[in-house]
Design an enzyme around this catalytic site. Structure first.
Site, short mmCIF file in Angstrom:
data_model
loop_
_atom_site.label_atom_id
_atom_site.label_comp_id
_atom_site.label_asym_id
_atom_site.label_seq_id
_atom_site.Cartn_x
_atom_site.Cartn_y
_atom_site.Cartn_z
N LYS A 1 0.79 -1.15 -0.14
CA LYS A 1 -0.11 0.22 0.00
C LYS A 1 0.84 1.27 0.01
O LYS A 1 2.06 1.17 0.06
CB LYS A 1 -0.97 0.04 1.22
CG LYS A 1 -0.21 0.05 2.44
CD LYS A 1 -1.16 0.59 3.87
CE LYS A 1 -2.20 -0.48 4.02
NZ LYS A 1 -2.91 -0.03 5.23
N LYS B 1 -7.73 -5.68 -2.42
CA LYS B 1 -8.63 -5.05 -1.59
C LYS B 1 -8.97 -3.83 -1.83
O LYS B 1 -8.45 -2.79 -2.41
CB LYS B 1 -7.73 -4.71 -0.08
CG LYS B 1 -7.18 -5.91 0.72
CD LYS B 1 -6.44 -5.67 1.70
CE LYS B 1 -5.36 -4.43 1.53
NZ LYS B 1 -4.67 -4.09 3.01
#
Length: 237
Positions: free
Chosen positions: A27, A85
Site C-alpha cells: 500500500k 482490497k
C-alpha cells in the site's frame, strides 16, 4: 489467524518475510488508509516475495466507479497479487457497493481473492461511508472471498475505539456464515492483535519504528507480532 503486514517497498517486504509475515500487503499510506501503491512498487514487491508468501494489494478507495475499480484489480492480478482490497470510502449504499465488488470479481481470475474493505469510523466521516455492518450481506450478495474492517482516520483511537469488540465478533461470525473470511486492521497495537478470532490480522503501525506508520518497518517487530498471534497472548473470542 494469519498476520498480514503492509509494506511500502521491496526492502520492507523482505523484512516482513524475515519476521515471519503470513501475507505481504502493498500500500501507500501517503494516499490514505488503503492507498494504492504504484505499479512499479507492486511489481518490485511481488518479485522480492516470489513464492515465500501471498501478496495482497490495496486498490485505494473507489468513488463508486465499477469499471475503474475492475481495471485496477485486473492490473494488480496481472502483476502477481493474490488478494485485492477495495476501499469503500466513496460508497454508502449497499447496492452500489455490490455493483462495485461484482465488477472487480468479474475482472480477476479465481486465484485472486477479492476483499471489500469498510471503515469502523464510517459514520463519523463526511460524507458517511458504507458501515461495516453491511459487509456480511455484501459478501453474501457478491460471492467475493471476504471482508476487512479498518479505520479511515489514523488518529490513535484504533479499531476498538470505533467498534466494540462484541460488534467485531458478530461481524466475523456473520461474514463466515455468508461464505467469506474476515480480516481486522486499524492501528492495532501489541497486546490486542489476538483480541478477536479473525481470519487475518493486518498491521503496519505496530511493526514500524516508534509505532509510526510512515516510519520504517522493522523485522523484529514483525516477529514479535507473529509470536503474539501464535501464542494467543489474549484469548480469542
Amino acid at each position: 489467524m494469519r498476520l498480514l503486514v503492509s509494506v511500502v517497498s521491496a526492502a520492507e517486504a523482505r523484512r516482513a518475510l524475515a519476521g515471519g509475515a503470513d501475507i505481504v500487503d502493498v500500500k501507500d499510506p501517503a494516499e490514505g488508509a488503503l492507498g494504492a501503491p504504484s505499479p512499479r512498487v507492486l511489481s518490485e514487491v511481488v518479485a522480492a516475495v516470489a513464492a515465500a508468501a501471498p501478496v495482497s494489494v490495496a486498490l485505494g478507495d473507489d468513488p463508486g466507479l465499477p469499471n475503474t475499480a475492475a481495471l485496477a484489480a485486473r492490473g494488480a492480478e496481472l502483476a502477481g497479487a493474490s488478494f485485492v482490497k477495495v476501499g469503500l470510502r466513496g460508497v454508502r449504499e449497499l447496492d452500489r457497493a455490490a455493483a462495485l465488488m461484482r465488477a472487480v470479481a468479474d475482472a480477476v481470475g479465481p486465484r485472486t481473492a477479492v476483499i471489500a474493505a469498510a471503515y469502523a469510523d464510517a459514520g463519523a466521516l463526511d460524507p458517511p461511508a458504507l458501515h461495516p455492518t453491511s459487509l456480511p450481506e455484501l459478501v453474501r450478495r457478491t460471492g467475493i472471498a471476504g471482508a476487512l474492517v479498518d479505520t479511515y482516520r489514523k488518529d490513535g483511537r484504533g479499531l476498538y475505539g470505533w467498534l466494540p469488540e462484541a460488534a467485531v465478533v458478530e461481524l466475523i461470525a456473520a461474514t463466515r456464515e455468508a461464505g467469506g473470511t474476515f480480516a481486522v486492521a486499524g492501528q492495532l497495537v501489541r497486546g490486542e492483535l489476538g483480541r478477536v478470532a479473525a481470519d487475518v490480522v493486518g498491521v503496519r503501525s505496530a511493526v514500524c519504528h516508534g509505532g509510526d506508520r510512515s516510519a520504517e518497518l522493522e523485522a523484529d517487530l514483525v516477529a514479535a507480532a507473529v509470536a503474539e498471534l501464535r501464542a494467543g497472548t489474549l484469548n480469542p473470542v
